[in-house]
Design a protein around this motif. Structure first.
Motif, PDB file in Angstrom:
ATOM      1  N   SER A   9     -37.027  13.522   9.318  1.00  0.00           N
ATOM      2  CA  SER A   9     -35.590  13.479   9.584  1.00  0.00           C
ATOM      3  C   SER A   9     -35.371  13.252  11.075  1.00  0.00           C
ATOM      4  O   SER A   9     -36.271  13.465  11.884  1.00  0.00           O
ATOM      5  CB  SER A   9     -34.923  14.772   9.128  1.00  0.00           C
ATOM      6  OG  SER A   9     -35.414  15.868   9.867  1.00  0.00           O
ATOM      7  N   ALA A  11     -32.149  14.113  12.804  1.00  0.00           N
ATOM      8  CA  ALA A  11     -30.978  14.797  13.366  1.00  0.00           C
ATOM      9  C   ALA A  11     -30.967  16.232  12.845  1.00  0.00           C
ATOM     10  O   ALA A  11     -31.728  16.576  11.944  1.00  0.00           O
ATOM     11  CB  ALA A  11     -29.699  14.082  12.941  1.00  0.00           C
ATOM     12  N   ASP A  13     -28.573  17.730  11.100  1.00  0.00           N
ATOM     13  CA  ASP A  13     -28.232  17.610   9.678  1.00  0.00           C
ATOM     14  C   ASP A  13     -28.042  16.146   9.321  1.00  0.00           C
ATOM     15  O   ASP A  13     -27.493  15.369  10.100  1.00  0.00           O
ATOM     16  CB  ASP A  13     -27.018  18.465   9.283  1.00  0.00           C
ATOM     17  CG  ASP A  13     -25.816  18.196  10.145  1.00  0.00           C
ATOM     18  OD1 ASP A  13     -25.850  17.259  10.968  1.00  0.00           O
ATOM     19  OD2 ASP A  13     -24.823  18.920   9.981  1.00  0.00           O
ATOM     20  N   GLU A  14     -28.490  15.798   8.135  1.00  0.00           N
ATOM     21  CA  GLU A  14     -28.602  14.389   7.783  1.00  0.00           C
ATOM     22  C   GLU A  14     -28.963  14.279   6.306  1.00  0.00           C
ATOM     23  O   GLU A  14     -29.748  15.078   5.799  1.00  0.00           O
ATOM     24  CB  GLU A  14     -29.742  13.802   8.616  1.00  0.00           C
ATOM     25  CG  GLU A  14     -30.006  12.350   8.440  1.00  0.00           C
ATOM     26  CD  GLU A  14     -31.290  11.911   9.179  1.00  0.00           C
ATOM     27  OE1 GLU A  14     -31.476  10.704   9.317  1.00  0.00           O
ATOM     28  OE2 GLU A  14     -32.105  12.784   9.575  1.00  0.00           O
ATOM     29  N   VAL A  16     -31.006  11.913   3.984  1.00  0.00           N
ATOM     30  CA  VAL A  16     -31.969  10.804   4.053  1.00  0.00           C
ATOM     31  C   VAL A  16     -32.158  10.245   2.642  1.00  0.00           C
ATOM     32  O   VAL A  16     -32.596  10.971   1.740  1.00  0.00           O
ATOM     33  CB  VAL A  16     -33.328  11.286   4.613  1.00  0.00           C
ATOM     34  CG1 VAL A  16     -34.281  10.109   4.746  1.00  0.00           C
ATOM     35  CG2 VAL A  16     -33.155  12.020   5.940  1.00  0.00           C
ATOM     36  N   SER A  59     -21.180  10.907   5.325  1.00  0.00           N
ATOM     37  CA  SER A  59     -20.642  11.400   6.590  1.00  0.00           C
ATOM     38  C   SER A  59     -19.569  12.465   6.355  1.00  0.00           C
ATOM     39  O   SER A  59     -19.567  13.521   6.999  1.00  0.00           O
ATOM     40  CB  SER A  59     -20.113  10.201   7.371  1.00  0.00           C
ATOM     41  OG  SER A  59     -19.141  10.580   8.289  1.00  0.00           O
ATOM     42  N   MET A  62     -21.264  15.767   5.272  1.00  0.00           N
ATOM     43  CA  MET A  62     -21.905  16.540   6.327  1.00  0.00           C
ATOM     44  C   MET A  62     -20.868  17.139   7.272  1.00  0.00           C
ATOM     45  O   MET A  62     -21.021  18.271   7.743  1.00  0.00           O
ATOM     46  CB  MET A  62     -22.904  15.661   7.085  1.00  0.00           C
ATOM     47  CG  MET A  62     -24.064  15.203   6.210  1.00  0.00           C
ATOM     48  SD  MET A  62     -24.806  16.533   5.189  1.00  0.00           S
ATOM     49  CE  MET A  62     -26.281  16.896   6.132  1.00  0.00           C
ATOM     50  N   CYS A 115     -31.761  16.483   1.939  1.00  0.00           N
ATOM     51  CA  CYS A 115     -30.659  17.027   2.732  1.00  0.00           C
ATOM     52  C   CYS A 115     -31.225  17.852   3.875  1.00  0.00           C
ATOM     53  O   CYS A 115     -31.614  19.005   3.682  1.00  0.00           O
ATOM     54  CB  CYS A 115     -29.761  17.907   1.872  1.00  0.00           C
ATOM     55  SG  CYS A 115     -29.314  17.172   0.285  1.00  0.00           S
TER      56      CYS A 115
END
Lengths: 132, 132, 132
Positions: A9, A11, A13-14, A16, A59, A62, A115
């Motif tokens: 990953s 970041a 939170d992201e 993928v 987006s 999150m 996640c």
């Protein structure tokens, strides 16, 4: 067939998208009817399936989670990532996907996501393909 | 055995009790010991198991979800249903139910629900019964 | 192999670590490769996997859930436990754990928890071990 997916990953939170890698695991197994069990080996990283077409969906998701469970909400856990653990409880650590005709059963807009809630980090997803 | 359930929802958000239909899938399969995997083919429609006896439980649940994730919360996704995607992430797109003695294993108050979060629409649930 | 775990909770809300009992079910089954399906037989009690090392994580999680879904939020359900039902929807009633080399596949910090949201009560978890 047991296997591990390794995901990096990038970041804190992201989401993928790992759909293509998940499909490759099924292809490689040769299983045509059955299920694929996926399991996140972590307590701050979950798995989910949701829309992957418009990036605004991911987006928005999150942004909402950051608002709902703020990192700095007066939690006691000294590592400062209690928010990440709570988000994992909501999204869940595992998924069971169906396999029909050698393909993962997904709706038109469904994509499989790792996640990340406490990255960036290397993450590991355990996979097991079962023929029925 | 692979099969599809087709469900018509009748409101923007709604919990539709599909327990009897799920039980019928298991009966038809003839499987006596095993599991039933269920999968929502959609990104704005989930599956869950909860109380189905007092309708106030379902009603409280949906009222709470509308309050927690409002449709008009300044989301960016142009379709205006980011709230629906987030609710699906919380409830989850799939369920694995146990089968013992030819019956789905459910507690006294447990019912299986399709969770409509962006209806009304026709919805599809993929089913796979696996004998163990 | 089908089996029941009986768990006594001791508070209204509580995460009860059942990892060792879950591992014992797998050992007893003799299954070396496969999965373990777990199912809460209740509508106010869930199952999850999360960090079990620092007790502050579990404590932060429960404090957050009490704040997010207050018991007294003007719900209509007369039993006064609509918050418990909602928390179960978020955490989920079932888990599928992988088995490799005779062991449940869990990450270093992962522990299996029964999530009591309306105790104290005796609780029952249905288990099914499937060899693959």
């Amino acid at each position: 067939m047991a296997e591990r997916l390794h995901v990096e990953s990038s970041a804190r939170d992201e989401l993928v998208d790992i759909t293509d890698r998940v499909r490759a695991v099924v292809k490689k197994s040769g299983v045509t009817e059955g299920v694929l069990h996926l399991w996140s080996m972590h307590t701050t990283c979950a798995l989910t399936v949701n829309e992957g077409f418009d990036p605004d969906v991911v987006s928005d998701m999150m942004t909402f989670m950051r608002w709902l469970v703020p990192q700095d909400a007066g939690f006691r856990h000294a590592e400062g990532n209690s928010d990440s653990h709570i988000k994992v409880a909501f999204f869940g650590p595992g998924l069971t996907l169906l396999i029909e005709d050698g393909e993962v059963v997904l709706g038109r807009w469904q994509r499989v996501f790792l996640c990340e809630f406490d990255g960036p980090r290397p993450r590991e997803v355990a996979c097991q393909v079962v023929s029925s």
